[in-house]
Scaffold this motif. Structure first.
Motif, PDB file in Angstrom:
ATOM      1  N   ASP A 187     -28.995 -29.363 -96.356  1.00  0.00           N
ATOM      2  CA  ASP A 187     -30.221 -29.716 -96.253  1.00  0.00           C
ATOM      3  C   ASP A 187     -30.362 -30.763 -94.748  1.00  0.00           C
ATOM      4  N   GLY A 188     -31.607 -30.641 -93.964  1.00  0.00           N
ATOM      5  CA  GLY A 188     -31.769 -31.549 -92.970  1.00  0.00           C
ATOM      6  C   GLY A 188     -31.248 -31.144 -91.628  1.00  0.00           C
ATOM      7  N   SER A 189     -30.631 -30.033 -91.751  1.00  0.00           N
ATOM      8  CA  SER A 189     -29.973 -29.402 -90.273  1.00  0.00           C
ATOM      9  C   SER A 189     -31.394 -28.596 -89.737  1.00  0.00           C
ATOM     10  N   PRO A 190     -31.195 -28.639 -88.313  1.00  0.00           N
ATOM     11  CA  PRO A 190     -32.252 -27.923 -87.452  1.00  0.00           C
ATOM     12  C   PRO A 190     -31.846 -26.381 -87.712  1.00  0.00           C
ATOM     13  N   SER A 191     -30.610 -26.134 -88.163  1.00  0.00           N
ATOM     14  CA  SER A 191     -30.367 -24.802 -88.527  1.00  0.00           C
ATOM     15  C   SER A 191     -30.305 -24.413 -89.885  1.00  0.00           C
ATOM     16  N   CYS A 192     -29.785 -25.236 -90.769  1.00  0.00           N
ATOM     17  CA  CYS A 192     -29.566 -24.842 -92.333  1.00  0.00           C
ATOM     18  C   CYS A 192     -30.618 -25.612 -93.061  1.00  0.00           C
ATOM     19  N   GLY A 193     -31.277 -26.491 -92.779  1.00  0.00           N
ATOM     20  CA  GLY A 193     -32.194 -26.974 -93.679  1.00  0.00           C
ATOM     21  C   GLY A 193     -33.298 -26.319 -94.330  1.00  0.00           C
ATOM     22  N   SER A 194     -33.469 -26.393 -95.547  1.00  0.00           N
ATOM     23  CA  SER A 194     -34.260 -25.451 -96.325  1.00  0.00           C
ATOM     24  C   SER A 194     -35.510 -26.071 -96.974  1.00  0.00           C
ATOM     25  N   ASP A 195     -35.201 -27.345 -97.415  1.00  0.00           N
ATOM     26  CA  ASP A 195     -36.604 -28.177 -97.682  1.00  0.00           C
ATOM     27  C   ASP A 195     -36.848 -29.019 -96.627  1.00  0.00           C
ATOM     28  N   PHE A 196     -35.809 -29.759 -96.047  1.00  0.00           N
ATOM     29  CA  PHE A 196     -36.565 -30.658 -95.216  1.00  0.00           C
ATOM     30  C   PHE A 196     -35.609 -30.444 -93.793  1.00  0.00           C
ATOM     31  N   ILE A 197     -36.347 -30.858 -92.783  1.00  0.00           N
ATOM     32  CA  ILE A 197     -35.593 -31.024 -91.522  1.00  0.00           C
ATOM     33  C   ILE A 197     -36.210 -32.373 -90.691  1.00  0.00           C
ATOM     34  N   TYR A 198     -35.595 -32.761 -89.906  1.00  0.00           N
ATOM     35  CA  TYR A 198     -36.134 -33.910 -89.109  1.00  0.00           C
ATOM     36  C   TYR A 198     -37.196 -33.440 -88.124  1.00  0.00           C
ATOM     37  N   ASP A 199     -38.102 -34.654 -87.690  1.00  0.00           N
ATOM     38  CA  ASP A 199     -39.093 -34.345 -87.071  1.00  0.00           C
ATOM     39  C   ASP A 199     -39.567 -33.828 -85.513  1.00  0.00           C
ATOM     40  N   GLY A 200     -38.108 -33.921 -84.919  1.00  0.00           N
ATOM     41  CA  GLY A 200     -38.065 -33.846 -83.532  1.00  0.00           C
ATOM     42  C   GLY A 200     -38.186 -34.801 -82.719  1.00  0.00           C
ATOM     43  N   THR A 201     -38.322 -36.125 -83.369  1.00  0.00           N
ATOM     44  CA  THR A 201     -38.341 -37.300 -82.439  1.00  0.00           C
ATOM     45  C   THR A 201     -37.005 -38.178 -82.551  1.00  0.00           C
ATOM     46  N   PHE A 202     -36.204 -37.666 -83.032  1.00  0.00           N
ATOM     47  CA  PHE A 202     -34.847 -38.367 -83.231  1.00  0.00           C
ATOM     48  C   PHE A 202     -34.786 -39.688 -83.727  1.00  0.00           C
TER      49      PHE A 202
END
Length: 162
Positions: free
Chosen positions: A110-125
């Motif tokens: 989870d969390g990956s811009p590829s593999c995240g399934s519940d959450f990802i990061y918002d694009g602001t780093f």
């Protein structure tokens, strides 16, 4: 025939994450599934030719993997390099492998811009998380694969038992 599971390589202890590390998922069922030949391992980004280590990447503008697949959002590294095409290729490779191997399920970090399934990061780093799927998770789901995060292994165990 047993249900096959596509699994993120970093969860299997392979040092393939952007930072050159692994994030092994330590659970007794992993060894059982491995012995049964159920696990099909992939690092989508590496399958698309991305290097390790590599700069962190996020989906810009608070968008999700579905929007990247629809051509409405981009994936960019911290260096401002656009890696959208690589992430689309990574998703395509994962879907093709899942089909070839007969994977009905995916267990992804989870969390990956590829593999995240519940959450990802918002694009602001900035470290801020948002609900959403990464590009590969969204592509697998669209192809009919049931996607589970590393934090949902118990739910996956229950689903396979049904």
């Amino acid at each position: 025939m047993q249900n096959k599971i596509l699994v993120s390589a970093c969860l299997m202890g392979q040092a393939v994450r952007y930072d050159g590390r692994a994030k092994p998922l330590l659970h007794p069922v992993i060894e059982t599934w491995r012995a049964e030949g159920r696990l099909v391992t992939i690092c989508p980004e590496m399958s698309a030719g991305m290097q390790v280590p590599r700069p962190p990447a996020e989906i810009l503008g608070g968008a999700t993997g579905e929007e990247v697949l629809a051509g409405k959002a981009r994936v960019v590294e911290l260096t401002d390099a656009d890696v959208t095409e690589e992430f689309l290729q990574a998703a395509e490779n994962a879907v093709a492998l899942a089909r070839q191997a007969g994977c009905r399920y995916a267990l992804l970090i989870d969390g990956s811009p590829s593999c995240g399934s519940d959450f990802i990061y918002d694009g602001t780093f900035s470290g801020h998380k948002q609900a959403g799927k990464g590009v590969t998770a969204a592509a697998l789901k669209a192809d009919g694969v049931e996607v589970f995060s590393d934090r949902e292994i118990e739910r996956l165990i229950d689903r396979i038992a049904q």
